[in-house]
Write a protein that holds these residues in place. Sequence first.
Motif, PDB file in Angstrom:
ATOM      1  N   ALA A  45      72.639  56.386 -36.012  1.00  0.00           N
ATOM      2  CA  ALA A  45      72.170  55.615 -35.022  1.00  0.00           C
ATOM      3  C   ALA A  45      70.455  56.215 -34.269  1.00  0.00           C
ATOM      4  CB  ALA A  45      73.031  54.457 -34.773  1.00  0.00           C
ATOM      5  N   PHE A  46      70.995  57.166 -34.011  1.00  0.00           N
ATOM      6  CA  PHE A  46      69.295  57.263 -33.768  1.00  0.00           C
ATOM      7  C   PHE A  46      68.263  58.038 -34.175  1.00  0.00           C
ATOM      8  CE2 PHE A  46      66.556  61.254 -32.330  1.00  0.00           C
ATOM      9  CZ  PHE A  46      66.298  60.908 -31.808  1.00  0.00           C
ATOM     10  N   GLY A  47      68.412  57.598 -35.324  1.00  0.00           N
ATOM     11  CA  GLY A  47      67.506  57.974 -36.573  1.00  0.00           C
ATOM     12  C   GLY A  47      66.897  56.780 -37.324  1.00  0.00           C
ATOM     13  N   ASP A  48      67.831  55.905 -37.096  1.00  0.00           N
ATOM     14  CA  ASP A  48      67.889  54.114 -37.431  1.00  0.00           C
ATOM     15  C   ASP A  48      66.871  53.815 -36.421  1.00  0.00           C
ATOM     16  OD1 ASP A  48      69.041  53.893 -39.860  1.00  0.00           O
ATOM     17  OD2 ASP A  48      70.738  53.326 -38.541  1.00  0.00           O
ATOM     18  N   ARG A  49      67.288  53.837 -35.460  1.00  0.00           N
ATOM     19  CA  ARG A  49      66.411  53.624 -34.190  1.00  0.00           C
ATOM     20  C   ARG A  49      64.848  54.000 -34.103  1.00  0.00           C
ATOM     21  NH1 ARG A  49      67.784  49.012 -31.052  1.00  0.00           N
ATOM     22  NH2 ARG A  49      66.978  49.030 -29.423  1.00  0.00           N
ATOM     23  N   LEU A  50      65.068  55.141 -34.616  1.00  0.00           N
ATOM     24  CA  LEU A  50      63.460  56.334 -33.802  1.00  0.00           C
ATOM     25  C   LEU A  50      62.697  55.506 -35.207  1.00  0.00           C
ATOM     26  CD1 LEU A  50      62.060  57.498 -32.144  1.00  0.00           C
ATOM     27  CD2 LEU A  50      62.808  60.065 -33.000  1.00  0.00           C
ATOM     28  N   ASP A  51      62.896  54.917 -36.774  1.00  0.00           N
ATOM     29  CA  ASP A  51      62.460  55.516 -38.040  1.00  0.00           C
ATOM     30  C   ASP A  51      62.130  53.269 -37.673  1.00  0.00           C
ATOM     31  OD1 ASP A  51      62.789  57.980 -38.580  1.00  0.00           O
ATOM     32  OD2 ASP A  51      64.002  57.091 -40.318  1.00  0.00           O
ATOM     33  N   GLY A  52      62.992  53.046 -36.726  1.00  0.00           N
ATOM     34  CA  GLY A  52      62.463  51.357 -36.573  1.00  0.00           C
ATOM     35  C   GLY A  52      61.524  51.447 -35.938  1.00  0.00           C
ATOM     36  N   TRP A  53      61.167  52.352 -35.147  1.00  0.00           N
ATOM     37  CA  TRP A  53      60.523  52.571 -33.390  1.00  0.00           C
ATOM     38  C   TRP A  53      58.778  52.798 -34.191  1.00  0.00           C
ATOM     39  CZ3 TRP A  53      57.103  55.004 -31.259  1.00  0.00           C
ATOM     40  CH2 TRP A  53      56.085  54.551 -29.992  1.00  0.00           C
ATOM     41  N   LEU A  54      58.601  53.496 -35.086  1.00  0.00           N
ATOM     42  CA  LEU A  54      58.094  54.433 -35.433  1.00  0.00           C
ATOM     43  C   LEU A  54      56.548  52.912 -36.359  1.00  0.00           C
ATOM     44  CD1 LEU A  54      59.124  58.105 -36.103  1.00  0.00           C
ATOM     45  CD2 LEU A  54      57.243  56.766 -34.424  1.00  0.00           C
ATOM     46  N   LEU A  55      57.656  52.724 -37.551  1.00  0.00           N
ATOM     47  CA  LEU A  55      57.653  51.933 -38.753  1.00  0.00           C
ATOM     48  C   LEU A  55      56.980  50.444 -37.235  1.00  0.00           C
ATOM     49  CD1 LEU A  55      57.079  51.700 -41.614  1.00  0.00           C
ATOM     50  CD2 LEU A  55      59.329  50.122 -41.654  1.00  0.00           C
ATOM     51  N   ALA A  56      57.636  50.245 -36.706  1.00  0.00           N
ATOM     52  CA  ALA A  56      56.597  49.180 -35.728  1.00  0.00           C
ATOM     53  C   ALA A  56      55.328  49.092 -35.477  1.00  0.00           C
ATOM     54  CB  ALA A  56      58.232  48.390 -34.582  1.00  0.00           C
ATOM     55  N   GLN A  57      54.722  50.193 -35.097  1.00  0.00           N
ATOM     56  CA  GLN A  57      53.553  50.491 -34.197  1.00  0.00           C
ATOM     57  C   GLN A  57      53.025  50.282 -35.315  1.00  0.00           C
ATOM     58  OE1 GLN A  57      54.049  51.909 -31.311  1.00  0.00           O
ATOM     59  NE2 GLN A  57      56.643  51.349 -32.051  1.00  0.00           N
ATOM     60  N   LYS A  58      51.927  49.248 -34.842  1.00  0.00           N
ATOM     61  CA  LYS A  58      50.631  48.430 -35.909  1.00  0.00           C
ATOM     62  C   LYS A  58      49.850  49.529 -36.389  1.00  0.00           C
ATOM     63  CE  LYS A  58      46.884  45.836 -35.175  1.00  0.00           C
ATOM     64  NZ  LYS A  58      45.834  44.998 -33.991  1.00  0.00           N
ATOM     65  N   GLU A  59      49.791  49.137 -37.727  1.00  0.00           N
ATOM     66  CA  GLU A  59      48.949  49.926 -38.975  1.00  0.00           C
ATOM     67  C   GLU A  59      49.492  51.821 -38.712  1.00  0.00           C
ATOM     68  OE1 GLU A  59      45.004  49.443 -38.937  1.00  0.00           O
ATOM     69  OE2 GLU A  59      45.148  48.308 -36.878  1.00  0.00           O
ATOM     70  N   ALA A  60      50.991  51.324 -38.670  1.00  0.00           N
ATOM     71  CA  ALA A  60      51.249  53.219 -39.125  1.00  0.00           C
ATOM     72  C   ALA A  60      51.754  53.490 -40.118  1.00  0.00           C
ATOM     73  CB  ALA A  60      52.428  53.357 -37.495  1.00  0.00           C
ATOM     74  N   GLU A  61      51.636  55.120 -40.169  1.00  0.00           N
ATOM     75  CA  GLU A  61      52.272  54.910 -41.520  1.00  0.00           C
ATOM     76  C   GLU A  61      53.713  56.189 -41.122  1.00  0.00           C
ATOM     77  OE1 GLU A  61      51.491  57.854 -45.323  1.00  0.00           O
ATOM     78  OE2 GLU A  61      49.857  56.919 -45.187  1.00  0.00           O
ATOM     79  N   VAL A  62      54.470  56.175 -42.208  1.00  0.00           N
ATOM     80  CA  VAL A  62      55.612  56.710 -41.584  1.00  0.00           C
ATOM     81  C   VAL A  62      56.333  57.552 -42.393  1.00  0.00           C
ATOM     82  CG1 VAL A  62      58.420  57.271 -40.242  1.00  0.00           C
ATOM     83  CG2 VAL A  62      56.216  55.445 -39.467  1.00  0.00           C
ATOM     84  N   GLU A  63      56.444  59.421 -42.225  1.00  0.00           N
ATOM     85  CA  GLU A  63      57.553  59.724 -43.312  1.00  0.00           C
ATOM     86  C   GLU A  63      58.695  60.682 -42.657  1.00  0.00           C
ATOM     87  OE1 GLU A  63      56.906  62.225 -47.326  1.00  0.00           O
ATOM     88  OE2 GLU A  63      54.633  61.978 -45.800  1.00  0.00           O
ATOM     89  N   SER A  64      59.874  59.863 -42.841  1.00  0.00           N
ATOM     90  CA  SER A  64      60.675  60.954 -42.333  1.00  0.00           C
ATOM     91  C   SER A  64      61.647  61.876 -42.571  1.00  0.00           C
ATOM     92  CB  SER A  64      61.699  59.727 -40.960  1.00  0.00           C
ATOM     93  OG  SER A  64      62.383  58.770 -41.643  1.00  0.00           O
ATOM     94  N   TYR A  65      61.859  62.750 -42.272  1.00  0.00           N
ATOM     95  CA  TYR A  65      62.543  63.746 -42.701  1.00  0.00           C
ATOM     96  C   TYR A  65      64.320  64.365 -42.512  1.00  0.00           C
ATOM     97  CZ  TYR A  65      59.042  65.050 -46.065  1.00  0.00           C
ATOM     98  OH  TYR A  65      58.223  64.932 -47.131  1.00  0.00           O
ATOM     99  N   THR A  66      65.386  63.627 -42.485  1.00  0.00           N
ATOM    100  CA  THR A  66      66.984  64.433 -42.013  1.00  0.00           C
ATOM    101  C   THR A  66      67.120  64.794 -42.884  1.00  0.00           C
ATOM    102  OG1 THR A  66      66.559  61.368 -41.551  1.00  0.00           O
ATOM    103  CG2 THR A  66      68.445  62.867 -41.185  1.00  0.00           C
ATOM    104  N   LEU A  67      67.519  66.332 -42.070  1.00  0.00           N
ATOM    105  CA  LEU A  67      68.420  67.524 -42.461  1.00  0.00           C
ATOM    106  C   LEU A  67      68.969  67.662 -41.857  1.00  0.00           C
ATOM    107  CD1 LEU A  67      64.597  69.152 -42.719  1.00  0.00           C
ATOM    108  CD2 LEU A  67      66.035  68.356 -44.929  1.00  0.00           C
ATOM    109  N   GLY A  68      70.446  67.441 -42.396  1.00  0.00           N
ATOM    110  CA  GLY A  68      71.685  67.799 -41.905  1.00  0.00           C
ATOM    111  C   GLY A  68      71.841  69.792 -41.624  1.00  0.00           C
ATOM    112  N   GLY A  69      71.706  69.848 -40.620  1.00  0.00           N
ATOM    113  CA  GLY A  69      72.189  71.201 -40.183  1.00  0.00           C
ATOM    114  C   GLY A  69      71.272  71.773 -40.179  1.00  0.00           C
TER     115      GLY A  69
END
Length: 272
Positions: A45-69
């Motif tokens: 849920a940490f990744g869910d929450r942080l991605d959601g916060w980034l996406l909520a920033q005004k005029e933001a473009e978000v790209e995230s990579y989640t890499l187990g290990g």
Amino acid sequence: MLAFRRVLTLGIALASLLVTREEAQAAPCGRVRFVAVYDSHGLTAFGDRLDGWLLAQKEAEVESYTLGGASTEWLITAKVSLRGYHYHSCDKAPILARARLPERKLRAPAIDELLAPPGTYEKQVVLVGLGSNMPGEPSLQAGNVEQTIRRIKSHPNTVCVWIGPPSMRKWSPAFGDKVYAMLRAGIKAAEDDPKAPPACHLVDSRKLSSYPDGGDGWHYGFFPAGIEAATKWADGVTGEVEKILRTGTPAQATLAKNEGNTQHPPFWTKSR
């Protein structure tokens, strides 16, 4: 001759159409680019929450990579995770809930792939959440941290934030201190001018997190206490990121003598 001219005109038109499509695909969909790279903690849920916060920033473009290990060298060596997730807001698709992610392989991006060319965005903010996977002595990883940060800082108008590992039951306080000493050493080694701002801002997640009862002692899993703890940790991290962006002075900004910096950096915008 007439037929040749028609074919030539058609060819030019098709070429123009292809260029237009390529430019459209490469065009930014926001003024400020946020890039996040997570290890397996991003699968919670940490990744869910942080991605959601980034996406909520005004005029933001978000790209995230989640890499187990993933470990500190993955953005240098471009290793492949057996359980990865890539999200890009330009695709106009919703963020997938981490609890329902299918297992799929994903190659870690190299820094030059991760960041856009200069001038594409008003600002790029890179969040690196690596450091929980420590094979051997943590101090041996400082060189990887330094190389990663040097590559990030080679891109102008880019802010680097390193999100350190959270509190974990399987880590002793002494081992956690070793890991953070390594991260600080790598950041310091990447700083060429001691009077300049930090090459990368380090967020000490241990101060923002508390491992709950249950779980595997490592991940903040999908059980009630784990979800609550992961969310609280993410909220603490976003609070620190917000402070960094609010107080940071753009490299191109020059203050007059005795002039106070009372304005927010032009790239910072409040959440919606």
